[in-house]
Write a protein that holds these residues in place. Structure first.
Motif, short mmCIF file in Angstrom:
data_model
loop_
_atom_site.label_atom_id
_atom_site.label_comp_id
_atom_site.label_asym_id
_atom_site.label_seq_id
_atom_site.Cartn_x
_atom_site.Cartn_y
_atom_site.Cartn_z
N ALA A 262 0.81 -1.21 0.00
CA ALA A 262 0.00 0.00 0.00
C ALA A 262 0.85 1.27 0.00
N GLY A 263 2.14 1.15 0.32
CA GLY A 263 2.97 2.35 0.43
C GLY A 263 4.08 2.42 -0.60
N LEU B 60 8.13 -11.26 11.01
CA LEU B 60 7.28 -10.39 10.20
C LEU B 60 8.01 -9.12 9.78
N GLY B 61 8.85 -8.58 10.65
CA GLY B 61 9.59 -7.38 10.31
C GLY B 61 10.54 -7.61 9.14
N TRP B 62 11.27 -8.71 9.19
CA TRP B 62 12.20 -9.05 8.11
C TRP B 62 11.44 -9.34 6.83
N TYR B 63 10.31 -10.01 6.94
CA TYR B 63 9.46 -10.32 5.79
C TYR B 63 9.03 -9.02 5.10
N ALA B 64 8.60 -8.05 5.89
CA ALA B 64 8.17 -6.76 5.33
C ALA B 64 9.34 -6.02 4.72
N ALA B 65 10.49 -6.03 5.40
CA ALA B 65 11.66 -5.31 4.90
C ALA B 65 12.13 -5.88 3.56
N MET B 66 12.12 -7.19 3.43
CA MET B 66 12.56 -7.81 2.18
C MET B 66 11.58 -7.52 1.05
N ARG B 67 10.32 -7.40 1.38
CA ARG B 67 9.33 -7.08 0.34
C ARG B 67 9.49 -5.65 -0.16
N PRO C 284 0.93 -7.89 -5.68
CA PRO C 284 0.20 -6.98 -4.77
C PRO C 284 -1.31 -7.06 -4.99
N GLN C 285 -2.04 -7.16 -3.88
CA GLN C 285 -3.49 -7.28 -3.93
C GLN C 285 -4.18 -5.96 -3.63
N VAL C 286 -3.41 -4.94 -3.22
CA VAL C 286 -3.97 -3.62 -2.91
C VAL C 286 -3.27 -2.58 -3.76
N LYS C 287 -3.95 -1.45 -3.95
CA LYS C 287 -3.35 -0.34 -4.68
C LYS C 287 -2.57 0.52 -3.72
N ARG C 288 -1.68 1.34 -4.25
CA ARG C 288 -0.93 2.25 -3.39
C ARG C 288 -1.89 3.22 -2.72
N GLY C 289 -1.67 3.42 -1.42
CA GLY C 289 -2.53 4.32 -0.66
C GLY C 289 -3.76 3.66 -0.07
N GLN C 290 -4.07 2.46 -0.52
CA GLN C 290 -5.23 1.72 -0.01
C GLN C 290 -4.85 1.02 1.28
N LYS C 291 -5.63 1.22 2.33
CA LYS C 291 -5.29 0.61 3.62
C LYS C 291 -5.61 -0.89 3.56
N PRO C 292 -4.71 -1.73 4.14
CA PRO C 292 -4.98 -3.17 4.13
C PRO C 292 -6.14 -3.52 5.06
N ALA C 293 -6.87 -4.56 4.71
CA ALA C 293 -8.04 -4.97 5.51
C ALA C 293 -7.64 -5.72 6.74
N VAL D 68 12.23 -4.11 -0.72
CA VAL D 68 13.38 -4.01 -1.62
C VAL D 68 13.02 -4.50 -3.02
N GLN D 69 11.97 -5.29 -3.15
CA GLN D 69 11.57 -5.82 -4.45
C GLN D 69 10.78 -4.76 -5.21
N MET D 70 11.01 -4.69 -6.52
CA MET D 70 10.19 -3.79 -7.33
C MET D 70 8.76 -4.32 -7.33
N ARG D 71 7.82 -3.43 -7.32
CA ARG D 71 6.41 -3.81 -7.14
C ARG D 71 5.94 -4.85 -8.16
N PHE D 72 6.31 -4.70 -9.42
CA PHE D 72 5.81 -5.63 -10.44
C PHE D 72 6.50 -6.99 -10.38
N LEU D 73 7.59 -7.12 -9.61
CA LEU D 73 8.28 -8.40 -9.48
C LEU D 73 7.90 -9.16 -8.21
N ARG D 74 7.09 -8.57 -7.36
CA ARG D 74 6.75 -9.21 -6.08
C ARG D 74 5.85 -10.42 -6.30
#
Length: 193
Positions: A96-97, A165-172, A184-193, A174-180
């Protein structure tokens, strides 16, 4: 002198009788041991071209199905590191960010291109700039790790926090959005459910 053979049982048919329209004898010679062994032999794995092609096509179809399922975030196809509600929340929170780590690879490509230019000052400042940028990326990774742990504690409770979870988030980040993966299931700026 009488032959020394066992008497036929009373209920066994004699050789010339017919039972159910078929002769009672077997009507053929007993196969030799070599013939019996040859009849039993068959390959353990069929090696026909058609069987190999069919197996290859089936495997490719299964891989495609698993790849699409994983990209879409289907829990049946996710590896163990990506499974669970907390991991999904972390993925959505990161996706989302905006994060500095997403542009590390393009920045490195620019620095590599700068090394081909025969201007030593440009090469030097490109490397220095890259290292300064990497320090900011590491800071963003640490900040993301702290913030995502807080968000998970708030949503799921502090006693149910999964490890890593912190390391999982940090590693994500570093990846370019289209290679993840999962995508990604949410748009940028959209709050996760």
């Amino acid at each position: 002198m009488a032959k020394n053979s066992a008497p036929a049982p009373n209920d066994a048919p004699s050789e010339g009788t017919v039972l159910n329209g078929e002769p009672a004898g077997k009507g053929r010679a007993t196969p030799t041991r070599a013939e019996q062994e040859a009849a039993r032999k068959r390959p353990l794995v069929p090696d026909t071209k058609e069987a190999k092609a069919r197996a290859k096509a089936d495997l490719a179809a299964q891989r495609d199905k698993a790849r699409i399922g994983m990209a879409n975030g289907d829990p049946r196809y996710l590896p163990a590191r990506d499974q669970g509600a907390q991991r999904k929340f972390v993925r959505d929170w990161v996706d989302a960010g905006w994060h500095l780590g997403e542009i590390v690879m393009p920045a490195m490509v620019l620095v590599i291109l700068a090394t081909f230019v025969n201007i030593p000052a440009l090469q030097f400042y490109a490397f220095v700039g890259l290292w300064i940028f990497i320090i900011f990326v590491i800071g963003d990774m640490v900040l993301t790790s702290i913030l995502v742990k807080r968000a998970v504690k708030k949503k799921f409770g502090a006693d149910k926090l999964e490890k890593g979870l912190g390391w999982y988030a940090a590693m994500r980040t570093v990846q370019m959005r289209f290679l993840r993966l999962p995508k990604p299931q949410v748009k940028r700026g959209q709050k996760p459910a």
